[in-house]
Scaffold this motif. Structure first.
Motif, PDB file in Angstrom:
ATOM      1  N   PRO A   1      39.984  27.686  46.006  1.00  0.00           N
ATOM      2  CA  PRO A   1      38.719  28.384  45.728  1.00  0.00           C
ATOM      3  C   PRO A   1      38.902  29.896  45.607  1.00  0.00           C
ATOM      4  O   PRO A   1      38.293  30.680  46.333  1.00  0.00           O
ATOM      5  N   PHE A   2      39.730  30.293  44.660  1.00  0.00           N
ATOM      6  CA  PHE A   2      39.948  31.709  44.373  1.00  0.00           C
ATOM      7  C   PHE A   2      39.184  32.071  43.113  1.00  0.00           C
ATOM      8  O   PHE A   2      39.366  31.444  42.064  1.00  0.00           O
ATOM      9  N   PHE A   3      38.331  33.083  43.192  1.00  0.00           N
ATOM     10  CA  PHE A   3      37.522  33.508  42.051  1.00  0.00           C
ATOM     11  C   PHE A   3      38.348  34.447  41.170  1.00  0.00           C
ATOM     12  O   PHE A   3      38.143  35.660  41.139  1.00  0.00           O
ATOM     13  N   SER A   4      39.270  33.878  40.430  1.00  0.00           N
ATOM     14  CA  SER A   4      40.203  34.695  39.648  1.00  0.00           C
ATOM     15  C   SER A   4      39.491  35.430  38.512  1.00  0.00           C
ATOM     16  O   SER A   4      39.855  36.569  38.184  1.00  0.00           O
ATOM     17  N   SER A   5      38.496  34.797  37.884  1.00  0.00           N
ATOM     18  CA  SER A   5      37.757  35.458  36.806  1.00  0.00           C
ATOM     19  C   SER A   5      36.918  36.606  37.345  1.00  0.00           C
ATOM     20  O   SER A   5      36.866  37.696  36.762  1.00  0.00           O
ATOM     21  N   LEU A   6      36.253  36.381  38.474  1.00  0.00           N
ATOM     22  CA  LEU A   6      35.430  37.434  39.071  1.00  0.00           C
ATOM     23  C   LEU A   6      36.302  38.581  39.555  1.00  0.00           C
ATOM     24  O   LEU A   6      35.909  39.746  39.458  1.00  0.00           O
TER      25      LEU A   6
ATOM     26  N   TYR B   1      37.467  44.015  39.436  1.00  0.00           N
ATOM     27  CA  TYR B   1      38.469  45.029  39.755  1.00  0.00           C
ATOM     28  C   TYR B   1      39.405  45.361  38.589  1.00  0.00           C
ATOM     29  O   TYR B   1      39.760  46.512  38.396  1.00  0.00           O
ATOM     30  N   GLY B   2      39.818  44.361  37.827  1.00  0.00           N
ATOM     31  CA  GLY B   2      40.901  44.582  36.881  1.00  0.00           C
ATOM     32  C   GLY B   2      40.496  44.756  35.449  1.00  0.00           C
ATOM     33  O   GLY B   2      41.355  44.778  34.559  1.00  0.00           O
ATOM     34  N   HIS B   3      39.199  44.881  35.183  1.00  0.00           N
ATOM     35  CA  HIS B   3      38.706  44.841  33.803  1.00  0.00           C
ATOM     36  C   HIS B   3      39.293  45.941  32.939  1.00  0.00           C
ATOM     37  O   HIS B   3      39.507  45.754  31.743  1.00  0.00           O
TER      38      HIS B   3
ATOM     39  N   MET C   1      41.289  29.317  36.031  1.00  0.00           N
ATOM     40  CA  MET C   1      41.614  30.553  35.297  1.00  0.00           C
ATOM     41  C   MET C   1      40.741  30.603  34.047  1.00  0.00           C
ATOM     42  O   MET C   1      41.247  30.618  32.923  1.00  0.00           O
ATOM     43  N   HIS C   2      39.449  30.633  34.210  1.00  0.00           N
ATOM     44  CA  HIS C   2      38.562  30.473  33.066  1.00  0.00           C
ATOM     45  C   HIS C   2      38.497  31.712  32.188  1.00  0.00           C
ATOM     46  O   HIS C   2      38.420  31.605  30.962  1.00  0.00           O
ATOM     47  N   HIS C   3      38.521  32.891  32.775  1.00  0.00           N
ATOM     48  CA  HIS C   3      38.581  34.111  31.962  1.00  0.00           C
ATOM     49  C   HIS C   3      39.980  34.216  31.366  1.00  0.00           C
ATOM     50  O   HIS C   3      40.970  33.907  32.023  1.00  0.00           O
ATOM     51  N   PRO C   4      40.100  34.643  30.102  1.00  0.00           N
ATOM     52  CA  PRO C   4      41.432  34.686  29.477  1.00  0.00           C
ATOM     53  C   PRO C   4      42.428  35.608  30.161  1.00  0.00           C
ATOM     54  O   PRO C   4      43.634  35.482  29.945  1.00  0.00           O
ATOM     55  N   ASN C   5      41.949  36.535  31.017  1.00  0.00           N
ATOM     56  CA  ASN C   5      42.858  37.426  31.741  1.00  0.00           C
ATOM     57  C   ASN C   5      42.932  37.120  33.234  1.00  0.00           C
ATOM     58  O   ASN C   5      43.531  37.886  33.985  1.00  0.00           O
ATOM     59  N   ALA C   6      42.344  36.025  33.670  1.00  0.00           N
ATOM     60  CA  ALA C   6      42.351  35.683  35.087  1.00  0.00           C
ATOM     61  C   ALA C   6      43.759  35.328  35.554  1.00  0.00           C
ATOM     62  O   ALA C   6      44.519  34.674  34.841  1.00  0.00           O
ATOM     63  N   PHE C   7      44.091  35.777  36.769  1.00  0.00           N
ATOM     64  CA  PHE C   7      45.369  35.439  37.411  1.00  0.00           C
ATOM     65  C   PHE C   7      46.552  35.798  36.505  1.00  0.00           C
ATOM     66  O   PHE C   7      47.581  35.119  36.501  1.00  0.00           O
ATOM     67  N   ARG C   8      46.439  36.871  35.748  1.00  0.00           N
ATOM     68  CA  ARG C   8      47.399  37.139  34.681  1.00  0.00           C
ATOM     69  C   ARG C   8      48.781  37.551  35.186  1.00  0.00           C
ATOM     70  O   ARG C   8      49.768  37.409  34.445  1.00  0.00           O
ATOM     71  N   HIS C   9      48.900  38.030  36.417  1.00  0.00           N
ATOM     72  CA  HIS C   9      50.188  38.521  36.900  1.00  0.00           C
ATOM     73  C   HIS C   9      51.105  37.415  37.434  1.00  0.00           C
ATOM     74  O   HIS C   9      52.306  37.637  37.575  1.00  0.00           O
ATOM     75  N   PHE C  10      50.553  36.252  37.731  1.00  0.00           N
ATOM     76  CA  PHE C  10      51.355  35.222  38.403  1.00  0.00           C
ATOM     77  C   PHE C  10      51.243  33.860  37.723  1.00  0.00           C
ATOM     78  O   PHE C  10      51.459  32.822  38.354  1.00  0.00           O
TER      79      PHE C  10
ATOM     80  N   ILE D   1      47.210  21.947  37.659  1.00  0.00           N
ATOM     81  CA  ILE D   1      46.081  21.589  36.815  1.00  0.00           C
ATOM     82  C   ILE D   1      45.218  22.841  36.668  1.00  0.00           C
ATOM     83  O   ILE D   1      44.552  23.263  37.613  1.00  0.00           O
ATOM     84  N   LEU D   2      45.239  23.435  35.503  1.00  0.00           N
ATOM     85  CA  LEU D   2      44.479  24.662  35.270  1.00  0.00           C
ATOM     86  C   LEU D   2      43.131  24.331  34.648  1.00  0.00           C
ATOM     87  O   LEU D   2      43.019  23.456  33.794  1.00  0.00           O
ATOM     88  N   ILE D   3      42.110  25.059  35.087  1.00  0.00           N
ATOM     89  CA  ILE D   3      40.773  24.954  34.495  1.00  0.00           C
ATOM     90  C   ILE D   3      40.590  26.181  33.622  1.00  0.00           C
ATOM     91  O   ILE D   3      40.514  27.307  34.124  1.00  0.00           O
ATOM     92  N   VAL D   4      40.546  25.985  32.309  1.00  0.00           N
ATOM     93  CA  VAL D   4      40.545  27.102  31.363  1.00  0.00           C
ATOM     94  C   VAL D   4      39.378  26.980  30.385  1.00  0.00           C
ATOM     95  O   VAL D   4      38.763  25.918  30.245  1.00  0.00           O
TER      96      VAL D   4
END
Length: 376
Positions: free
Chosen positions: A80-85, A90-92, A131-140, A148-151
């Motif tokens: 339950p990590f809000f990677s898109s948020l 913070y990273g926009h 990882m629904h936002h195209p830039n979510a969790f982008r560093h790792f 199983i990714l949710i995109v």
């Protein structure tokens, strides 16, 4: 479900809250009151967490997935990590202190997973990562190439990390209100606009087709193709326009997908999808050809081709698509409490479909490890 500290999920919504290191284990009501603060288009992570927080050993027949306390009983592990948020909060800007904090918070989640015996046991194969936002969790992202990714789509993922065989395409949450009173006696004639689009025309990557479409569709009296930024007034005009149109155009955004498709579905406006490489949610259960039209980019930018095609569609054909569109629209609704076959249930059903392949890969991997050990 991993019991992550609040700073990795709901703490991003309530930033002034104390005890950000304590996991969020209570009922969902306090979070639900503030859901509007989540970026709605990419709020899948929120809805999936809400679903699981309120589904501990649930016997509710509306649910596809049930949260268990004993990890030994789990088919999959939800993070339950809000990677898109995190990216949007913070990273926009991609650079600066905010982007550095986004990277640090991602690194904190990675450390938690690497220390988990459940992650180690499967190398992450049975872990569900949003990882629904195209830039979510982008560093790792490389770390999650077996998970199983949710995109939203596969536009910014190399094939070794994200692919349809193992991952789930989830719908955006629509931003226009659902059309609840669309039962007019003559819906075909009452929708005076042939084709409607309202949004940003100048986009990058896949979205460059929008500016090319503008040249093709300009000066068409029965077409509304409007350049507009996101605003409350723009949302109001988009809602009105979609409900007054027979067809709604869905060109790519910065990636192959965009929220426009799901806004059209919520408005019962037959989608006109322009894409050469779009993957769609729940396509193993839903035949989009029954309520949508598809055009390649080359077809769509051919002068007069698209408009003339739409003008020649007979009323009976359009009504069949319109009725089918209304029948399937509930599959794209995010809501609490959940209802049978709504969006979040459909996502978990898609995850369920991946489990046999996950088990096969895990068992086979263990067998080969044992064989390798004996050979040594």
């Amino acid at each position: 479900m991993y019991d992550l500290p609040r700073k990795y999920n709901l703490g991003m919504i309530k930033k002034d809250e104390k005890n950000q290191e304590i996991p969020w284990t209570n009922k969902v009501a306090p979070a639900f009151k503030t859901r509007w603060q989540v970026n709605r288009q990419h709020s899948v992570e929120y809805w999936m967490m809400v679903y699981m927080l309120d589904a501990l050993d649930s016997e509710n027949g509306e649910r596809v997935a049930v949260r268990v306390n004993d990890p030994e009983q789990a088919d999959v592990f939800f993070l339950p990590f809000f990677s898109s948020l995190a990216f949007n909060t913070y990273g926009h800007g991609m650079t600066g202190p905010g982007a550095e904090y986004d990277k640090r918070i991602q690194a904190g989640v990675v450390d938690i997973l690497k220390a988990s015996k459940w992650w180690q046991a499967s190398q992450g194969r049975d872990h569900v990562i949003v990882m629904h936002h195209p830039n979510a969790f982008r560093h790792f992202r490389q770390m999650f190439k077996e998970s199983i990714l949710i995109v939203a789509d596969f536009g910014r993922y190399p094939k070794e990390i994200a692919r349809l065989r193992k991952d789930v395409v989830a719908p955006y949450e629509h931003v226009v209100p659902t059309f609840e009173e669309d039962n007019g006696k003559d819906p075909f004639m009452s929708r005076k606009i042939l084709l409607f689009f309202r949004g940003r025309i100048q986009r990058k990557d896949d979205g460059v087709v929008r500016s090319r479409l503008a040249h093709v569709l300009e000066n068409k009296t029965d077409v509304r193709y409007v350049n507009s930024l996101a605003s409350s007034e723009g949302l109001e005009q988009a809602t009105k326009g979609m409900r007054s149109s027979r067809f709604c155009l869905h060109p790519a955004g910065d990636t192959p997908s965009s929220c426009r498709l799901f806004d059209a579905i919520a408005s019962h406006c037959v989608p006109v999808i322009v894409s050469d490489r779009l993957e769609l949610p729940f396509e193993d259960e839903i035949d989009y050809r029954e309520f949508s039209l598809f055009f390649s980019i080359q077809e769509a930018i051919r002068p007069d081709y698209l408009v003339n095609y739409l003008r020649n569609i007979e009323e009976g054909h359009w009504l069949r698509m319109w009725n089918r569109l209304k029948e399937v629209s509930h599959h794209f609704q995010y809501q609490h409490p959940p209802k049978r076959d709504d969006a979040v249930n459909m996502i978990w059903k898609q995850v369920q479909h991946k489990v046999p392949a996950v088990k096969l890969a895990m068992h086979r991997n263990q067998r080969l490890k044992i064989a390798d050990w004996w050979q040594r």
